[in-house]
Design a protein around this motif. Structure first.
Motif, PDB file in Angstrom:
ATOM      1  N   ASN A 122     -39.077 -25.164 -34.964  1.00 25.39           N
ATOM      2  CA  ASN A 122     -39.624 -25.831 -36.142  1.00 25.39           C
ATOM      3  C   ASN A 122     -40.045 -27.238 -35.753  1.00 25.39           C
ATOM      4  O   ASN A 122     -39.645 -28.230 -36.345  1.00 25.39           O
ATOM      5  CB  ASN A 122     -38.621 -25.834 -37.298  1.00 25.39           C
ATOM      6  N   GLN A 123     -40.872 -27.318 -34.717  1.00 25.38           N
ATOM      7  CA  GLN A 123     -41.419 -28.576 -34.240  1.00 25.38           C
ATOM      8  C   GLN A 123     -42.937 -28.512 -34.274  1.00 25.38           C
ATOM      9  O   GLN A 123     -43.536 -27.457 -34.069  1.00 25.38           O
ATOM     10  CB  GLN A 123     -40.969 -28.867 -32.803  1.00 25.38           C
ATOM     11  N   TYR A 124     -43.544 -29.658 -34.536  1.00 23.10           N
ATOM     12  CA  TYR A 124     -44.988 -29.795 -34.395  1.00 23.10           C
ATOM     13  C   TYR A 124     -45.203 -30.607 -33.133  1.00 23.10           C
ATOM     14  O   TYR A 124     -44.876 -31.792 -33.072  1.00 23.10           O
ATOM     15  CB  TYR A 124     -45.608 -30.488 -35.615  1.00 23.10           C
ATOM     16  N   ARG A 125     -45.750 -29.966 -32.091  1.00 18.05           N
ATOM     17  CA  ARG A 125     -45.782 -30.548 -30.751  1.00 18.05           C
ATOM     18  C   ARG A 125     -47.137 -31.211 -30.482  1.00 18.05           C
ATOM     19  O   ARG A 125     -48.189 -30.583 -30.651  1.00 18.05           O
ATOM     20  CB  ARG A 125     -45.483 -29.473 -29.699  1.00 18.05           C
ATOM     21  N   VAL A 126     -47.054 -32.465 -30.031  1.00 18.53           N
ATOM     22  CA  VAL A 126     -48.245 -33.279 -29.819  1.00 18.53           C
ATOM     23  C   VAL A 126     -48.290 -33.759 -28.369  1.00 18.53           C
ATOM     24  O   VAL A 126     -47.288 -34.236 -27.836  1.00 18.53           O
ATOM     25  CB  VAL A 126     -48.241 -34.512 -30.757  1.00 18.53           C
ATOM     26  N   LEU A 127     -49.449 -33.638 -27.755  1.00 18.91           N
ATOM     27  CA  LEU A 127     -49.710 -34.245 -26.449  1.00 18.91           C
ATOM     28  C   LEU A 127     -50.572 -35.472 -26.721  1.00 18.91           C
ATOM     29  O   LEU A 127     -51.688 -35.352 -27.226  1.00 18.91           O
ATOM     30  CB  LEU A 127     -50.432 -33.258 -25.531  1.00 18.91           C
ATOM     31  N   TRP A 128     -50.067 -36.663 -26.374  1.00 19.30           N
ATOM     32  CA  TRP A 128     -50.660 -37.917 -26.867  1.00 19.30           C
ATOM     33  C   TRP A 128     -50.975 -38.836 -25.695  1.00 19.30           C
ATOM     34  O   TRP A 128     -50.089 -39.237 -24.945  1.00 19.30           O
ATOM     35  CB  TRP A 128     -49.662 -38.583 -27.805  1.00 19.30           C
ATOM     36  N   PHE A 129     -52.262 -39.201 -25.560  1.00 20.81           N
ATOM     37  CA  PHE A 129     -52.717 -40.081 -24.485  1.00 20.81           C
ATOM     38  C   PHE A 129     -53.120 -41.433 -25.053  1.00 20.81           C
ATOM     39  O   PHE A 129     -54.092 -41.548 -25.806  1.00 20.81           O
ATOM     40  CB  PHE A 129     -53.917 -39.462 -23.757  1.00 20.81           C
ATOM     41  N   ASP A 130     -52.369 -42.477 -24.692  1.00 19.93           N
ATOM     42  CA  ASP A 130     -52.667 -43.843 -25.133  1.00 19.93           C
ATOM     43  C   ASP A 130     -51.882 -44.786 -24.239  1.00 19.93           C
ATOM     44  O   ASP A 130     -50.715 -44.517 -23.924  1.00 19.93           O
ATOM     45  CB  ASP A 130     -52.260 -44.035 -26.603  1.00 19.93           C
ATOM     46  N   ASP A 131     -52.505 -45.879 -23.840  1.00 22.76           N
ATOM     47  CA  ASP A 131     -51.809 -46.802 -22.937  1.00 22.76           C
ATOM     48  C   ASP A 131     -50.920 -47.794 -23.671  1.00 22.76           C
ATOM     49  O   ASP A 131     -50.162 -48.528 -23.043  1.00 22.76           O
ATOM     50  CB  ASP A 131     -52.811 -47.570 -22.057  1.00 22.76           C
ATOM     51  N   GLN A 132     -50.966 -47.819 -24.997  1.00 19.01           N
ATOM     52  CA  GLN A 132     -50.171 -48.763 -25.784  1.00 19.01           C
ATOM     53  C   GLN A 132     -49.056 -48.008 -26.507  1.00 19.01           C
ATOM     54  O   GLN A 132     -49.201 -47.593 -27.653  1.00 19.01           O
ATOM     55  CB  GLN A 132     -51.053 -49.519 -26.781  1.00 19.01           C
TER      56      GLN A 132
ATOM     57  N   ILE B 189     -54.799 -38.614 -39.159  1.00 16.73           N
ATOM     58  CA  ILE B 189     -54.307 -37.504 -38.343  1.00 16.73           C
ATOM     59  C   ILE B 189     -53.692 -36.438 -39.234  1.00 16.73           C
ATOM     60  O   ILE B 189     -53.959 -35.240 -39.083  1.00 16.73           O
ATOM     61  CB  ILE B 189     -53.281 -38.008 -37.309  1.00 16.73           C
ATOM     62  N   PHE B 190     -52.876 -36.882 -40.197  1.00 16.31           N
ATOM     63  CA  PHE B 190     -52.189 -35.916 -41.061  1.00 16.31           C
ATOM     64  C   PHE B 190     -53.179 -35.126 -41.913  1.00 16.31           C
ATOM     65  O   PHE B 190     -52.987 -33.924 -42.136  1.00 16.31           O
ATOM     66  CB  PHE B 190     -51.187 -36.629 -41.961  1.00 16.31           C
ATOM     67  N   SER B 191     -54.241 -35.767 -42.378  1.00 15.72           N
ATOM     68  CA  SER B 191     -55.228 -35.053 -43.190  1.00 15.72           C
ATOM     69  C   SER B 191     -55.905 -33.948 -42.389  1.00 15.72           C
ATOM     70  O   SER B 191     -56.343 -32.939 -42.950  1.00 15.72           O
ATOM     71  CB  SER B 191     -56.282 -36.037 -43.724  1.00 15.72           C
ATOM     72  N   ILE B 192     -55.970 -34.117 -41.061  1.00 20.83           N
ATOM     73  CA  ILE B 192     -56.589 -33.098 -40.193  1.00 20.83           C
ATOM     74  C   ILE B 192     -55.613 -31.969 -39.884  1.00 20.83           C
ATOM     75  O   ILE B 192     -55.985 -30.787 -39.891  1.00 20.83           O
ATOM     76  CB  ILE B 192     -57.090 -33.753 -38.886  1.00 20.83           C
ATOM     77  N   ILE B 193     -54.338 -32.318 -39.626  1.00 21.11           N
ATOM     78  CA  ILE B 193     -53.382 -31.279 -39.207  1.00 21.11           C
ATOM     79  C   ILE B 193     -52.723 -30.567 -40.387  1.00 21.11           C
ATOM     80  O   ILE B 193     -52.179 -29.474 -40.210  1.00 21.11           O
ATOM     81  CB  ILE B 193     -52.292 -31.865 -38.284  1.00 21.11           C
ATOM     82  N   LYS B 194     -52.785 -31.143 -41.572  1.00 23.83           N
ATOM     83  CA  LYS B 194     -52.091 -30.554 -42.720  1.00 23.83           C
ATOM     84  C   LYS B 194     -52.486 -29.103 -42.990  1.00 23.83           C
ATOM     85  O   LYS B 194     -51.612 -28.263 -43.267  1.00 23.83           O
ATOM     86  CB  LYS B 194     -52.320 -31.407 -43.970  1.00 23.83           C
ATOM     87  N   PRO B 195     -53.787 -28.745 -42.943  1.00 21.52           N
ATOM     88  CA  PRO B 195     -54.134 -27.339 -43.217  1.00 21.52           C
ATOM     89  C   PRO B 195     -53.465 -26.338 -42.278  1.00 21.52           C
ATOM     90  O   PRO B 195     -53.255 -25.185 -42.657  1.00 21.52           O
ATOM     91  CB  PRO B 195     -55.662 -27.322 -43.042  1.00 21.52           C
ATOM     92  N   THR B 196     -53.116 -26.786 -41.053  1.00 20.28           N
ATOM     93  CA  THR B 196     -52.475 -25.843 -40.127  1.00 20.28           C
ATOM     94  C   THR B 196     -51.087 -25.443 -40.594  1.00 20.28           C
ATOM     95  O   THR B 196     -50.544 -24.427 -40.138  1.00 20.28           O
ATOM     96  CB  THR B 196     -52.376 -26.443 -38.711  1.00 20.28           C
TER      97      THR B 196
ATOM     98  N   HIS C 257     -50.333 -24.229 -43.295  1.00 23.31           N
ATOM     99  CA  HIS C 257     -50.394 -23.000 -44.091  1.00 23.31           C
ATOM    100  C   HIS C 257     -49.943 -21.794 -43.281  1.00 23.31           C
ATOM    101  O   HIS C 257     -49.639 -20.742 -43.845  1.00 23.31           O
ATOM    102  CB  HIS C 257     -51.815 -22.783 -44.614  1.00 23.31           C
ATOM    103  N   ARG C 258     -49.903 -21.922 -41.954  1.00 26.76           N
ATOM    104  CA  ARG C 258     -49.401 -20.830 -41.126  1.00 26.76           C
ATOM    105  C   ARG C 258     -47.945 -20.522 -41.458  1.00 26.76           C
ATOM    106  O   ARG C 258     -47.459 -19.424 -41.187  1.00 26.76           O
ATOM    107  CB  ARG C 258     -49.517 -21.187 -39.648  1.00 26.76           C
ATOM    108  N   LEU C 259     -47.228 -21.522 -42.048  1.00 26.78           N
ATOM    109  CA  LEU C 259     -45.837 -21.288 -42.432  1.00 26.78           C
ATOM    110  C   LEU C 259     -45.729 -20.163 -43.450  1.00 26.78           C
ATOM    111  O   LEU C 259     -44.692 -19.522 -43.572  1.00 26.78           O
ATOM    112  CB  LEU C 259     -45.223 -22.560 -43.025  1.00 26.78           C
ATOM    113  N   ALA C 260     -46.813 -19.948 -44.189  1.00 28.40           N
ATOM    114  CA  ALA C 260     -46.784 -18.906 -45.219  1.00 28.40           C
ATOM    115  C   ALA C 260     -46.912 -17.508 -44.633  1.00 28.40           C
ATOM    116  O   ALA C 260     -46.678 -16.528 -45.328  1.00 28.40           O
ATOM    117  CB  ALA C 260     -47.909 -19.148 -46.237  1.00 28.40           C
ATOM    118  N   HIS C 261     -47.277 -17.412 -43.352  1.00 26.72           N
ATOM    119  CA  HIS C 261     -47.381 -16.082 -42.748  1.00 26.72           C
ATOM    120  C   HIS C 261     -45.973 -15.571 -42.444  1.00 26.72           C
ATOM    121  O   HIS C 261     -45.209 -16.223 -41.733  1.00 26.72           O
ATOM    122  CB  HIS C 261     -48.206 -16.125 -41.465  1.00 26.72           C
ATOM    123  N   PRO C 262     -45.618 -14.416 -42.975  1.00 26.68           N
ATOM    124  CA  PRO C 262     -44.230 -13.929 -42.841  1.00 26.68           C
ATOM    125  C   PRO C 262     -43.731 -13.852 -41.408  1.00 26.68           C
ATOM    126  O   PRO C 262     -42.596 -14.220 -41.119  1.00 26.68           O
ATOM    127  CB  PRO C 262     -44.298 -12.532 -43.484  1.00 26.68           C
ATOM    128  N   ASN C 263     -44.552 -13.372 -40.492  1.00 28.46           N
ATOM    129  CA  ASN C 263     -44.072 -13.195 -39.128  1.00 28.46           C
ATOM    130  C   ASN C 263     -43.912 -14.517 -38.391  1.00 28.46           C
ATOM    131  O   ASN C 263     -43.037 -14.649 -37.534  1.00 28.46           O
ATOM    132  CB  ASN C 263     -45.002 -12.257 -38.354  1.00 28.46           C
TER     133      ASN C 263
END
Length: 307
Positions: free
Chosen positions: A3-13, A128-135, A137-143
């Motif tokens: 139950n993690q949302y995994r992010v690969l993040w590139f930034d020097d700061q 960022i959240f407005s872009i990833i939020k629709p994903t 909805h996969r939580l609603a898939h039973p499997n």
């Protein structure tokens, strides 16, 4: 499945993105998920090549975030994206102090498609959240949900075993001999087993005995006894959460493993044994409970492991 949302993040700061990460995690938490970010702030070949190799073999990330200005003379976020796109076709967000239109023009020149472009600023976490939020909805898939629940409880089962093994290693709150004795009594109550078979099982190496031979109920009850012996405020709080483990978590693991999906009004849904179909809100509540119990088990592990 986690139950993690995994992010690969590139930034020097790093200081900047940690602040954005904290805000973004608060937005993800109500969905029962935890943001897990692999933050990359060095962009030499020794750092980047293993990441590219990982993406080529199996990308475990839900999204990739890339800043335009990486603080390097010969590497920008755009040139890095040309490498990343060779090995990952997942969702990517490209951000910069530049306007999104400028970023799109840069990507167009490099023939890079399928990338969201947003501005770097105080609203970056919101964008960022407005872009990833629709994903989500996969939580609603039973499997998908079934996999998260079963996988999460398996992970917590390992945590319970780790806690018990730490306890007997220190022999501060419960000795190995006492744990074996109490566990055997629990096994007698929970399963039908001959005396010889029970004796053989109970004499196995302690790590095997705890990890493989004890069920969740026995592990939880043993840890509750230890928490009662510790007796401070933290252990009492941890105990109160752990007492709810079966009602709030394990029953759903059992149902997720054994109950079939159903079609309701043309949609595939997950239905508990004695409940109406679980809607998205029900799934979110269960995922939030899973995260709460994981956090609690980690607190118990820290509690019993302290000197």
């Amino acid at each position: 499945m986690e139950n993690q949302y995994r992010v690969l993040w590139f930034d020097d700061q790093l200081e900047y993105i940690e602040a954005v990460e904290h805000k973004l995690n608060r937005k993800v938490s109500p969905y029962g998920l935890e943001l897990h970010a692999n933050k990359i702030s060095s962009f030499d070949n020794e750092t980047i090549n293993p990441i590219l190799d990982e993406l080529r073999k199996n990308s475990n990330y839900d999204i990739i975030l890339v800043d335009f200005d990486l603080g390097q003379q010969h590497e920008t976020g755009a040139t890095l994206l040309t490498k990343l796109r060779r090995y990952s076709q997942g969702e990517v967000i490209f951000y910069s102090a530049k306007k999104p239109r400028e970023l799109r023009e840069i990507l167009l020149e490099l023939d890079i498609d399928g990338v969201f472009c947003v501005s770097r600023g105080v609203s970056l976490a919101d964008d960022i959240f407005s872009i990833i939020k629709p994903t989500f909805h996969r939580l609603a898939h039973p499997n998908y949900f079934r996999g998260i629940v079963v996988g999460s409880v398996s992970e917590m089962d390992e945590l319970l075993s780790d806690i018990l093994l730490r306890i007997v290693k220190k022999s501060r709150y419960m000795t190995e001999e006492e744990l074996r004795g109490l566990a055997v009594e629990g096994l007698k109550d929970s399963i039908e087993m001959g005396v010889d078979a029970l004796a053989k099982q109970a004499s196995r190496p302690i790590d095997r005995f705890v990890s493989k031979d004890l069920n969740l109920y026995i592990k939880v009850n043993l840890i509750l006894q230890v928490l009662d012996r510790i007796g401070d405020r933290l252990s009492e709080d941890c105990s109160e959460v752990l007492k709810r483990f079966n009602d709030e978590i394990n029953q759903y693991r059992i149902q997720a493993a054994h109950v079939a999906n159903r079609e309701v009004n043309g949609a595939l849904v997950f239905t508990g044994r004695n409940e109406k179909p679980w809607d998205v809100q029900k799934l979110k509540e269960i995922l939030i409970a899973i995260r709460s119990h994981k956090d609690n088990l980690n607190s118990i592990l820290t509690l019993v492991d302290k000197d």
